[in-house]
Write an enzyme that holds these catalytic residues in place. Sequence first.
Site, PDB file in Angstrom:
ATOM      1  N   LYS A  58       0.842  -1.208   0.000  1.00  0.00           N
ATOM      2  CA  LYS A  58       0.000   0.000   0.000  1.00  0.00           C
ATOM      3  C   LYS A  58       0.876   1.258   0.000  1.00  0.00           C
ATOM      4  O   LYS A  58       0.595   2.221  -0.719  1.00  0.00           O
ATOM      5  CB  LYS A  58      -0.961  -0.024   1.201  1.00  0.00           C
ATOM      6  CG  LYS A  58      -2.024  -1.108   1.047  1.00  0.00           C
ATOM      7  CD  LYS A  58      -2.866  -1.356   2.283  1.00  0.00           C
ATOM      8  CE  LYS A  58      -3.761  -2.582   2.056  1.00  0.00           C
ATOM      9  NZ  LYS A  58      -4.635  -2.927   3.174  1.00  0.00           N
ATOM     10  N   GLN A 102      -5.165  -1.652   9.408  1.00  0.00           N
ATOM     11  CA  GLN A 102      -4.913  -2.961   8.806  1.00  0.00           C
ATOM     12  C   GLN A 102      -5.441  -4.069   9.715  1.00  0.00           C
ATOM     13  O   GLN A 102      -5.212  -4.056  10.922  1.00  0.00           O
ATOM     14  CB  GLN A 102      -3.402  -3.126   8.538  1.00  0.00           C
ATOM     15  CG  GLN A 102      -3.021  -4.376   7.788  1.00  0.00           C
ATOM     16  CD  GLN A 102      -3.529  -4.405   6.340  1.00  0.00           C
ATOM     17  OE1 GLN A 102      -3.773  -3.375   5.726  1.00  0.00           O
ATOM     18  NE2 GLN A 102      -3.703  -5.590   5.806  1.00  0.00           N
ATOM     19  N   ASP A 125     -11.227   2.051   3.189  1.00  0.00           N
ATOM     20  CA  ASP A 125     -11.445   0.610   3.013  1.00  0.00           C
ATOM     21  C   ASP A 125     -12.926   0.344   2.740  1.00  0.00           C
ATOM     22  O   ASP A 125     -13.283  -0.745   2.289  1.00  0.00           O
ATOM     23  CB  ASP A 125     -11.075  -0.148   4.304  1.00  0.00           C
ATOM     24  CG  ASP A 125      -9.686  -0.748   4.276  1.00  0.00           C
ATOM     25  OD1 ASP A 125      -9.219  -1.139   3.187  1.00  0.00           O
ATOM     26  OD2 ASP A 125      -9.074  -0.834   5.364  1.00  0.00           O
TER      27      ASP A 125
HETATM   28  N1  GUN Z   1      -6.485  -7.223   5.913  1.00  0.00           N
HETATM   29  C1  GUN Z   1      -6.584  -8.003   4.809  1.00  0.00           C
HETATM   30  N2  GUN Z   1      -7.115  -7.289   3.787  1.00  0.00           N
HETATM   31  C2  GUN Z   1      -7.338  -6.044   4.250  1.00  0.00           C
HETATM   32  C3  GUN Z   1      -7.858  -4.858   3.667  1.00  0.00           C
HETATM   33  O1  GUN Z   1      -8.250  -4.801   2.505  1.00  0.00           O
HETATM   34  N3  GUN Z   1      -7.913  -3.775   4.493  1.00  0.00           N
HETATM   35  C4  GUN Z   1      -7.516  -3.814   5.779  1.00  0.00           C
HETATM   36  N4  GUN Z   1      -7.629  -2.693   6.518  1.00  0.00           N
HETATM   37  N5  GUN Z   1      -7.036  -4.907   6.362  1.00  0.00           N
HETATM   38  C5  GUN Z   1      -6.944  -6.009   5.602  1.00  0.00           C
END
Ligand code: GUN
Length: 295
Positions: A58, A102, A125
């Site tokens: 990211k 996350q 998200d």
């Molecule tokens: N953990 C696994 N996939 C994701 C995601 O798309 N966003 C977040 N915040 N945590 C994750």
Amino acid sequence: MVDEKTYTLIDGRKIAAQIKEEITQRVQELKQEGKKVPHLAIILVGDDGASQTYVDHKVKACKEVGFHYTMMRFADTISEEKLLKHIDQVNKDSDVDGFIVQLPLPPHISVERITEHIRPEKDVDGFTNRNFGSIVSKNPLLMPATPFGVMELFKRYNIETEGKSCVVVGASRLVGAPLSMMLIEHGRATVTVCHKYTVNLAHFTRQADILVVAVGKPGLITADMVKEGAVVIDVGTTRVEGPQFKNGYALKGDVDFTAVAPKCSFITPVPGGVGPMTIASLLLNTLRATELRNP
Ligand code: GUN
């Protein structure tokens, strides 16, 4: 002679790269117009290896498109109250346009309490109840990122969903449930949602013109469960460890790709299918959050 079937591999990396290119252009325009450059903040709790890898991707994506970013790391011993206070700060920070926490979080922290504390306008998200509900709005706020990425793949590969029989396996709050709503509302599809309590899963999957699987069980979908000519989207990404893999692990989808692919019209690989689209959607949402906050 065996009839050779051909299928189109849905290249999520290629589409994500196109989207990033479009976002990079938009960031240049924003700069030229004297407007705000998007700023994403990422909160990471603990030192889970997979989470660290996702977060690294990211950050790399932010750098590629020219976004500002802030990484906030906390030990896995942090209390829920303290984490909520940090979220308050980011909610109030006018320079941060969007942020994510996350997942997974340590077991003593409630994912729902944390998620619902994020201001929906900054929830890039798309995890909050407000953004989940916004799927059925005429003007959605910020769409849940992974399902949004899947819808974008349909669009960019000209895969018609209207009137099609779509079967979604997995009814999770983050993928299966919102995707099924998007397919109904935006895709005008006829949708069946299956989950771990579904009796005779194969009966349903065999009806699917479009089969989306988001469960996290490698090899769950075998060739006998798929209709000839189906579109198969594999959202599963399970880390399978073993000495034969480079880095000691490999990412495995829910679909037995080798056996299923010859029956399909379109199929996503794992890795390189839906995964890169989640990050592309996160960037699109961050751009949208920025432009909504700074018209
Ligand atoms: N953990 C696994 N996939 C994701 C995601 O798309 N966003 C977040 N915040 N945590 C994750």
